[in-house]
Design a protein around this motif. Sequence first.
Motif, short mmCIF file in Angstrom:
data_model
loop_
_atom_site.label_atom_id
_atom_site.label_comp_id
_atom_site.label_asym_id
_atom_site.label_seq_id
_atom_site.Cartn_x
_atom_site.Cartn_y
_atom_site.Cartn_z
N ILE A 1 12.68 14.38 7.47
CA ILE A 1 11.88 15.46 6.89
C ILE A 1 10.67 15.82 7.74
O ILE A 1 10.36 17.00 7.93
N LYS B 1 6.04 28.78 1.38
CA LYS B 1 6.48 28.12 0.15
C LYS B 1 8.00 28.18 -0.01
O LYS B 1 8.64 27.18 -0.31
N LEU C 1 9.79 25.69 2.10
CA LEU C 1 9.69 24.32 1.59
C LEU C 1 10.65 24.11 0.42
O LEU C 1 11.30 23.07 0.31
N PRO D 1 13.01 16.17 -4.01
CA PRO D 1 12.28 16.97 -5.00
C PRO D 1 11.04 17.63 -4.39
O PRO D 1 10.42 17.08 -3.48
N LEU D 2 10.70 18.81 -4.90
CA LEU D 2 9.62 19.58 -4.33
C LEU D 2 8.28 18.86 -4.39
O LEU D 2 7.44 19.04 -3.51
N ASN D 3 8.08 18.02 -5.42
CA ASN D 3 6.77 17.35 -5.49
C ASN D 3 6.57 16.43 -4.29
O ASN D 3 5.47 16.28 -3.77
N LYS D 4 7.66 15.84 -3.81
CA LYS D 4 7.54 14.97 -2.64
C LYS D 4 7.32 15.80 -1.37
O LYS D 4 6.52 15.42 -0.51
N TYR E 1 5.87 18.67 -1.13
CA TYR E 1 4.50 19.18 -1.13
C TYR E 1 3.53 18.06 -0.76
O TYR E 1 2.56 18.27 -0.02
N ARG E 2 3.83 16.85 -1.23
CA ARG E 2 2.98 15.72 -0.90
C ARG E 2 2.97 15.48 0.61
O ARG E 2 1.92 15.27 1.22
N ILE E 3 4.15 15.52 1.22
CA ILE E 3 4.26 15.31 2.66
C ILE E 3 3.57 16.44 3.42
O ILE E 3 2.84 16.20 4.38
N PHE F 1 0.67 19.95 9.54
CA PHE F 1 1.24 21.06 8.78
C PHE F 1 0.17 21.96 8.20
O PHE F 1 -0.90 21.51 7.79
#
Lengths: 161, 237, 623
Positions: A20, A36, A39, A49-52, A54-56, A63
């Motif tokens: 990733i 967005k 992503l 999952p999108l929450n991960k 976004y965290r990365i 980034f």
Amino acid sequence: MDVSAIDAIIERYEANPSAILAILQDIQAKEKYLPKEVLEHVGERLRIPLNKIYRIATFYRAFSLQPRGRHEICVCLGTACHVRGAPRIVDQLNLQLGIRPGETTKDRQFTLETVNCLGVCAAGPVVAIDGQYFGKMSPGKVEGVLKQFRSREKERVDGKA
Amino acid sequence: MISFMMDGQPVEGKEGGNLLEVALDAGIEIPHLCYHESVKPYGACRLCLVEVFRNGRSRMTTACTYPVQNGIEVHTGTEKVLRARRMIMELILAMCPGDKKIQQMAQEMGIEEVRFKKEEKDCILCGLCARVCDEVVGAHAIQFASRGDRREVTPPFGEEAKNCIACGACVLVCPVDVIGMKEEGDERTIVRWKRTLKMKQCKVCGNYFAPWFQVEKFREKAGLPKDFFDVCYSCRG
Amino acid sequence: MGRLNSPEELERFRSEILSQRDVRQPLITVCGGTGCHASGCHQVVDAFRKVMEQHAQGNGVGLRVTGCHGFCERGPLVVIHPQKVFYQKVKPEDAAAIFEKTVLKGELLEHLLYDHPATGEKIGKEEEVPFYKKQMRIIFGNNGSIDPQRIEDYLAVGGYRALAKALFLMKPQEIINEVKKAKLRGRGGGGFPAGVKWEQCRNAPGEIKYVVCNADEGDPGAYMDRSLLEGNPHSVLEGMIIGAYAIGSHEGYVYVRNEYPLAVENIGIAIRQARDLGLLGRNILGSGFDFDVKVSRGGGAFVCGESTALMASIEGNVGEPRAKHIHTVISGLWERPTNLNNVETWANVPVIIDRGADWYTQIGTEESKGTKIFSLVGKVNNTGLVEVPMGITLREIVYDIGGGIPGGKKLKAVQTGGPSGGCIPESLMDLPVDFDRLTEVGSMMGSGGMIVMDESTCMVDVAKYFMNFLKDESCGKCTSCREGTKRMHELLTDITEGRGTLEHIDLLEELGWVTAEASLCALGGTAPNPVLSTIRYFRDEYKEHILNKRCPAKVCRALLKYRILSEVCTMCGRCAKACPSGAISGKVKTKKQEGIPFKIDQEKCIKCGMCFEACKFKAIEVE
């Protein structure tokens, strides 16, 4: 968003979720930021999952979720450069461009970033713009350097018109 | 079972367990905020510090992440531990001075003054909400984002949490109760994540018992028939 | 070039390469390191190419762009072989003269030679230049002889001979024993004995094991890993293959910060070239041993230099460290035994295997064997990368190699170990440099950053600088690190802006203690070092900021006052023009008008220092 280009990048890493970081880096290099929708698409393809995602995307400084300027000004704040007065150069750039580190000018011409050591300590203080290094900088030289890029901008704009 | 000593008394823990759960079982109070038995230990708040003596050497570590081992001696209230715990509590209080639970814990530890500029945050960044959402519920609606002093728990892009099923688990597990859940008419809102969902009505009793979005997700995942959730749990007898 | 399937084939190939190289043939080497890049070495290379194309005798002369030579202050650097004439600060315009006079006729160009700062004597040969004289470049030395993008150059200096010896003449445990005997300690900061680590990894249960090269080099001011990876990537690769064989690993990762694109490129090329020759991949040199390497790029996070955070990053997660109650050699990448070492550590391995631990242990001190590469930067004349035997004193490094402080200023401190290290005051300059001695005085070896500070460096500002760095780079998981670094920075800011109290010093010490004791990883664990070491050795400077609201080094802006000396002012008006806040008033003296000396309005002054820079008559004073 050009889905096929994004998918090509994902395929380069065999859609491996562990890759990733590399995938996002290649996208960042190409698009100059991480939109967005891109992503969301990457998350779907890699089954992350999108929450991960976004965290990365917000954890690593490589980034940017906002579009970057055409020219990226990178002021080295490594210790050697700091000791030689680098913070004053940041202040001068702030005065000239009206933006702080991490921000982009309204006309999207310049993005100002600071970096913790470019590895060119002997030539410090160092400012890198679009990969071009300017060594032994001082607040007094900032305007002149910016002028170089502003005139290139003017040529670009005139050329288009 | 693995045997060792804690505060001078013999205790036991099962293989793979941690010192904090053994302490709580044995009735030894160790302050903690980011630990919950339903999720993997995380070690973020640093309050549950203890001193572990092993092979003649001691180290200070968080009890929730340290694995039970034969032959160790754990001390939960040494001077060093208490000093560190107080300082950490003071730092948390300086960060979230308005949280009732934090005020209470600080008072219990004898902290009278805060020597730092008080901030106005409410979330203590324990991560329990995100960890429960990921590990137990599997909705993956919220997570940590950014790092350093900009770290926060948020739905992606700071927008409405689109994967949230409004189950309320995060609200329950938050030690400082800053997430909030409201029910008004046929809507349930998880306040902090700006998630409002329409509730499904029971065909029998007429009560709004679960969000549509949530039951649809369950139906999909478990491959259940369309009318499976038309009757609420109470009415099914 | 086909695959090499045995040590004999390797040696035969090496002989072929050497036979095609005439050591008497003139060769121009230009340093292609990043420091020289910034000084314009590309244009110098292009200039040489042009000259050689146009000249009749251009064909008989070789041109090679090499890895970093280390003397970055004097770049672009050119060395002419076979005489080994050393030219510094070479400009593209010099290319023609160098070719005609030095290469063809053997004449020296005086203005390009290094001149001894004390005697003024011109020095012609590289090894006699004081910067290099006291160095011992067993790891870094080859950089100047090889083009990092050509494996033949590495083979020509003996590359991969150690690998052949390890694979065919030694058993894995023997290799581990040799590395243990050599007392090789990690060069990334931890200083942990590499051989012991390898052994623990080898003995850990599990078939699948990994070896990792930590090239995340996040310490600001340190760039030796960069120069090694960019300038001699094969030396690192060879070390990894030997290590993998000893441990029983078949898969490796090189984790490089993405801010080093040239290093990423060069290690990638090296990997491909090694694979093509059968020195990497399946059945290496026909030994039956398989091992391959992937390159992983960092995402811009200092914390990823910590081993568990690095591994989390390779796995595709955020770089959050985890508790190390179970070491990574037992459970690391994907919960499998993983051996992680720093770039420089890996580069030491082929040298140890090739020349033996007995030879290696002759260098260094009792507990710190071998050499260390330092990046000597800051307020020192000869900035650059230096490789010295452990045990050499700080004084020798700063004065004999570094050439002392520019401008005749006084040495104040040397900062080692990056943000995890501390400042060593001038009074301790005779300290022998090794792992344990540096830790004893409140600093640490770290990755090798060595920042020289003089009387114009404010130590409180230095502490604030490092705290600012650490609070940004902290992953934020632990309360103690996240809040600790934040509050330490806050207090230091108060002190540097005139709001400090004496209680703040005690509070800093307390905060420092809890940050170090309660945090999960070494980032938090060592974060207080810059603050605590500056308080330890420079407490008076802190007090001066607090009690007298004064910054003796004239760095802390809020405590400065800019004043124009009216007696000296020539009324040229440059200062007023340069002032961004309109704080300077006066009247320009011209033929037509008298002029009024300029004055700074302290209320409007934002202390940016632009007037000071603009004044050509030294009429502005800073206090």
